[in-house]
Scaffold this active site. Structure first.
Site, mmCIF file in Angstrom:
data_model
loop_
_atom_site.group_PDB
_atom_site.id
_atom_site.type_symbol
_atom_site.label_atom_id
_atom_site.label_comp_id
_atom_site.label_asym_id
_atom_site.label_seq_id
_atom_site.Cartn_x
_atom_site.Cartn_y
_atom_site.Cartn_z
ATOM 1 C CE1 TYR A 142 -4.038 2.567 0.826
ATOM 2 C CE2 TYR A 142 -1.712 3.503 1.943
ATOM 3 C CZ TYR A 142 -2.888 3.605 2.147
ATOM 4 O OH TYR A 142 -3.517 5.133 1.930
ATOM 5 C CE LYS B 129 2.386 3.888 12.172
ATOM 6 N NZ LYS B 129 1.399 3.408 12.215
ATOM 7 N NE ARG C 147 -6.610 8.720 11.016
ATOM 8 C CZ ARG C 147 -5.292 8.616 10.623
ATOM 9 N NH1 ARG C 147 -4.371 7.931 11.307
ATOM 10 N NH2 ARG C 147 -5.404 7.539 9.283
ATOM 11 C CD GLU D 202 -2.769 3.748 17.416
ATOM 12 O OE1 GLU D 202 -3.132 5.333 17.422
ATOM 13 O OE2 GLU D 202 -2.909 3.125 16.009
ATOM 14 C CB CYS E 240 5.914 -38.909 -17.129
ATOM 15 S SG CYS E 240 5.376 -40.189 -15.310
ATOM 16 C CB CYS F 13 5.957 -40.097 -10.385
ATOM 17 S SG CYS F 13 6.160 -40.589 -12.075
HETATM 18 N N1 LIG Z 1 -2.864 -3.006 3.755
HETATM 19 C C1 LIG Z 1 -3.947 -2.057 3.035
HETATM 20 O O1 LIG Z 1 -4.196 -1.772 2.196
HETATM 21 C C2 LIG Z 1 -4.131 0.189 3.529
HETATM 22 C C3 LIG Z 1 -4.819 0.501 3.422
HETATM 23 C C4 LIG Z 1 -5.097 1.455 3.763
HETATM 24 C C5 LIG Z 1 -4.031 2.235 4.939
HETATM 25 N N2 LIG Z 1 -3.069 1.083 5.574
HETATM 26 C C6 LIG Z 1 -1.630 1.412 6.251
HETATM 27 O O2 LIG Z 1 -2.063 2.444 6.980
HETATM 28 C C7 LIG Z 1 -0.818 3.197 7.206
HETATM 29 C C8 LIG Z 1 -2.197 4.502 6.442
HETATM 30 O O3 LIG Z 1 -2.445 4.641 7.682
HETATM 31 P P1 LIG Z 1 -3.308 5.892 8.891
HETATM 32 O O4 LIG Z 1 -2.643 7.332 7.530
HETATM 33 O O5 LIG Z 1 -3.916 5.595 9.750
HETATM 34 O O6 LIG Z 1 -1.199 5.988 8.905
HETATM 35 P P2 LIG Z 1 -0.425 5.157 10.592
HETATM 36 O O7 LIG Z 1 -1.357 4.412 10.776
HETATM 37 O O8 LIG Z 1 1.043 4.951 9.370
HETATM 38 O O9 LIG Z 1 -0.064 6.203 11.375
HETATM 39 C C9 LIG Z 1 -0.908 7.487 11.829
HETATM 40 C C10 LIG Z 1 -0.937 6.421 13.345
HETATM 41 O O10 LIG Z 1 -0.405 6.211 14.085
HETATM 42 C C11 LIG Z 1 -0.733 5.736 15.262
HETATM 43 N N3 LIG Z 1 -0.074 5.381 16.685
HETATM 44 C C12 LIG Z 1 0.465 4.196 16.996
HETATM 45 N N4 LIG Z 1 1.532 4.531 17.686
HETATM 46 C C13 LIG Z 1 2.101 5.456 17.839
HETATM 47 C C14 LIG Z 1 2.642 6.577 18.523
HETATM 48 N N5 LIG Z 1 3.302 5.870 19.700
HETATM 49 N N6 LIG Z 1 2.561 8.189 18.430
HETATM 50 C C15 LIG Z 1 1.985 8.720 16.715
HETATM 51 N N7 LIG Z 1 1.138 7.580 16.405
HETATM 52 C C16 LIG Z 1 1.020 6.905 16.749
HETATM 53 C C17 LIG Z 1 -1.812 6.928 15.988
HETATM 54 O O11 LIG Z 1 -3.318 6.572 15.814
HETATM 55 C C18 LIG Z 1 -2.093 7.791 13.891
HETATM 56 O O12 LIG Z 1 -3.299 8.120 13.735
HETATM 57 C C19 LIG Z 1 -0.908 3.200 5.457
HETATM 58 O O13 LIG Z 1 1.274 3.782 5.487
HETATM 59 C C20 LIG Z 1 -0.604 1.915 5.449
HETATM 60 O O14 LIG Z 1 0.834 0.688 6.238
HETATM 61 C C21 LIG Z 1 -2.697 -0.148 4.691
HETATM 62 ZN ZN LIG Z 2 6.458 -38.653 -13.520
#
Ligand SMILES: NC(=O)c1ccc[n+]([C@@H]2O[C@H](COP(=O)([O-])OP(=O)(O)OC[C@H]3O[C@@H](n4cnc5c(N)ncnc54)[C@H](O)[C@@H]3O)[C@@H](O)[C@H]2O)c1
Ligand SMILES: [Zn+2]
Length: 679
Positions: free
Chosen positions: A41, A121, A142, A179, A418, A433
């Site tokens: 993504y 994170k 959010r 979170e 075969c 086989c």
């Molecule tokens: N696989 C898919 O189809 C798909 C689709 C959409 C989004 N995504 C994923 O989601 C990401 C985007 O999502 P997003 O906009 O929610 O961003 P994100 O999840 O990458 O990062 C932002 C979020 O991280 C969280 N977070 C967790 N620990 C934190 C900390 N210590 N400090 C600050 N924030 C913290 C917060 O809630 C914040 O909203 C993309 O980079 C992708 O990895 C994946």
């Molecule tokens: Zn064979």
């Protein structure tokens, strides 16, 4: 107007990317069912960012780069406005990008010394809590960053959310951001329960937490073990983020994954590597680290982009597992005829390596995981090396109810190479086989194996070369190796070959065909179930001639008496020598074997002296003598004190009387056959 200057193909690419990203956003945020991995993504997303940077005219207000992606604001659901917008975070994966981030921020802050807070994170769901005069009044997701869904009714069941806080020295209106997450253990037991109830499992803790907060009544939330980790506050408290967090901790909030401060790229990267190596031992799932500038005044000076702050960045871990589509299941035929199913996957990056195939081992494995072509599957690299299909994340059937071709995979009953019959032996998980060397797949593998390093160790003949010579018709079977020189002229004209390389191979064959250790030879033959150790044991106990000449049942009996040789192995060796006797004998014509002084023969008639006399009816005397010799007996024509048995046919003559005089045991032909039958 700008659009006129944008090349048509770029515009097209932008349209396609936006449509695709929107689809993934919908699946990820609304349905909690991501179709692709986060880094797949992210690479789509980065391409979009790149195009928009090169051609700013592409940017529209509703481009995915301009809006915080929403966790759906469902109609009819109460919404809550955030006190200050909630932003997303920019993601980066490499040390170079971290170095650039530090350089960029330091430059924008006129070279000030910048201090970064390092935190895990956490892979969960953002939650914003509003407090008025110290009392919790609302909780919201959010949403689109401005407004989120009201989930206040759930907060009582989420750990580490104080309903009341000490209001002294606090702003009247306070928003705490953090979170909501589930610890790994709770997630696993929760999924186990769902499995028991026949319900679909969540593919990760984030989805489970999101599902709980957004769809269920509070009773369910209570049972999911949700927890809250704080990672933001509005308005800014104290002088810095670090001080504010300290203050919030005293009020009852938690941030379980704080890793202190760093000021240089090296410092941040050192922490990153350390956390990455401890990742498995952490209680909750994290997908990277977040580096945030500590000082609030630096935050204010740097400000925000459309959807992310300039003062923080997410440094993501390389994906250890990824979700992709199982496009096909193909069958490979190995050197001993084993059919191995192989998953053909939509290529995914795993820990920096592109993975497009993974072994599925055998039919049971496919059935156990209920893998079907078209499924979305989770793939990981076992021990960080071998790609493995772990599970179906969410069957295609469930995404598309009308889809009827999600049929169970049928293991082929005929060899795909075969067309010979395929059997599954008792006690074996594998299908084979059974055409043996008649199957060209097995032939090539067998040829390659014969010349390989641990077998005959013939230099210059890798799998590709064996394949090539086989295709040219120069090398059909193992025995052809020893007459290859007759094709020398043609061989030298083949692509990639020359006089030197051809001579090299021929010399190697000539050298290696003498003084062959028996163990190597047995190993080289590709006998099913016989690896190097077994081959060496065989080599110590038997000569190839013995194995070829011994009656089938007798050989089997002897083999199963060897320590560590079970029934299946004994059967396999016996069958192999029986079925391939002519070919083995042919090969042996070109070989000389190492003198094996230490042969310990375990033959039943070892050390016994036998004499035959008279006419025999079951078999010609020469056959009987041969059999006796292969069972270890020394056969002589004259009786002596050392003779153990005299086998008498009809019309025995004087030997019979002499034997009685010498007290030598005599056996009739029937008795002898009975004795043999025991082996
Ligand atoms: N696989 C898919 O189809 C798909 C689709 C959409 C989004 N995504 C994923 O989601 C990401 C985007 O999502 P997003 O906009 O929610 O961003 P994100 O999840 O990458 O990062 C932002 C979020 O991280 C969280 N977070 C967790 N620990 C934190 C900390 N210590 N400090 C600050 N924030 C913290 C917060 O809630 C914040 O909203 C993309 O980079 C992708 O990895 C994946
Ligand atoms: Zn064979």
């Amino acid at each position: 107007m700008e659009n006129f200057r944008i090349p048509f193909d770029i515009q097209e690419e932008w349209n396609a990317l936006v449509t695709e990203i929107r689809m993934h956003n919908r699946l990820y945020y609304e349905e909690n069912l991501p179709l692709i991995s986060d880094d797949a993504y992210d690479s789509l997303y980065r391409r979009l960012v790149y195009l928009e940077q090169r051609f700013p005219g592409l940017v529209t207000f509703d481009s995915p780069t301009q809006q915080v992606q929403t966790s759906l604001l469902q109609d009819g659901k109460a919404r809550i406005s955030h006190l200050f917008p909630l932003y997303s975070l920019d993601s980066v994966y490499s040390p170079e990008e971290i170095a650039q981030f530090i350089k960029r921020t330091s430059k924008a802050l006129d070279g000030d010394l910048v201090r970064f807070v390092m935190e895990g994170k956490i892979d969960g769901l953002t939650l914003a809590l509003q407090y008025k005069k110290g009392n919790l009044v609302s909780a919201a997701t959010r949403g689109d960053g401005q407004m989120g869904e009201n989930v206040t009714q759930h907060v009582r069941h989420i750990a580490h959310i104080p309903l009341e806080i000490d209001f002294k020295d606090m702003p009247e209106d306070l928003e705490i951001r953090g979170e909501v997450y589930i610890e790994k253990e709770d997630f696993e037991s929760f999924n186990r329960d769902r499995r028991h109830r026949g319900e679909l499992c969540f593919s990760n803790p984030r989805n489970a937490a999101a599902g709980a907060l957004r769809h269920l009544d509070s009773v369910h939330v209570m049972h999911r073990g949700l927890k809250f980790a704080v990672h933001g506050v509005w308005p800014q408290l104290k002088a810095s983020y670090g001080e504010a967090m300290e203050c919030l901790r005293r009020l009852g909030f938690c941030m379980p994954l704080s890793y202190g401060f760093g000021t240089t790229a090296d410092g941040l990267l050192e922490c990153f590597e350390k956390v990455l190596s401890e990742r498995e031992t952490l209680k909750c799932e994290i997908d990277g680290l977040v580096y945030k500038i500590d000082s609030w005044s630096h935050h204010d000076r740097l400000g925000y982009r459309a959807k992310s702050p300039r003062f923080a960045i997410a440094h993501k871990f390389p994906a250890k597992s990824s979700i992709t589509e199982l496009q096909d299941i193909q069958i490979q035929v190995g050197r001993t005829g084993i059919l191995t199913p192989v998953a053909i996957l939509s290529p995914v990056l795993l820990g920096g390596v592109q993975v497009a195939r993974a072994s599925l081992h055998n039919e049971d494995e496919i059935l156990k995981k209920d893998l079907r072509i078209g499924d979305r599957v989770r793939v990981q690299r076992a021990g960080d090396v071998i790609p493995q299909v772990c599970e179906v994340v969410y069957p295609r059937r469930s995404l598309d109810e009308t889809n009827t071709d999600r049929r169970q995979f049928m293991f082929p009953r005929f060899c795909p190479v075969c067309q010979g019959p395929v059997v599954r032996l008792e006690e074996e998980a594998a299908h084979r086989c059974i055409s043996g060397l008649k199957c060209s797949a097995q032939k090539i593998w067998a040829l390659h194996h014969f010349v390989s390093k641990d077998a005959m160790d013939i230099e210059g003949l890798g799998l590709k070369n064996v394949h090539r010579l086989h295709k040219e018709g120069i090398l059909n079977e193992v025995v052809d190796l020893f007459t290859l020189s007759q094709y020398k002229n043609h061989w030298m004209t083949l692509d990639g070959w020359g006089k030197k390389s051809v001579n090299g191979v021929l010399e190697s064959i000539e050298y290696k065909r003498h003084n062959v250790p028996r163990g190597r030879f047995f190993y080289a033959l590709s006998i099913p179930h016989v690896g190097k150790t077994t081959a060496n044991i065989l080599g110590k106990k038997f000569s190839p001639e013995t194995l070829l000449a011994m009656p089938r049942d007798a050989l089997h009996e002897i083999l199963i008496q060897i320590q560590g040789f079970g029934y299946v192995l004994a059967q396999s060796i016996t069958d192999f020598f029986h079925h391939n006797a002519a070919q083995i004998q042919n090969i042996m014509r070109y070989l000389t074997f190492e003198k094996n002084e230490t042969v310990q023969v375990f033959l039943p008639f070892q050390g016994k002296h036998v004499v035959f006399t008279g006419k025999f009816h079951h078999a010609p005397r020469s056959r009987l003598i041969n059999d006796a010799q292969h069972l270890g007996a020394t056969v002589s024509t004259h009786l002596s004190k050392r003779t153990d048995y005299l086998v008498v046919g009809t019309d025995p003559g004087s030997k019979y009387l002499k034997a009685q005089a010498l007290h030598i045991q005599t056996l009739t032909e029937e008795e002898w056959m009975e004795l043999l039958a025991a082996f």
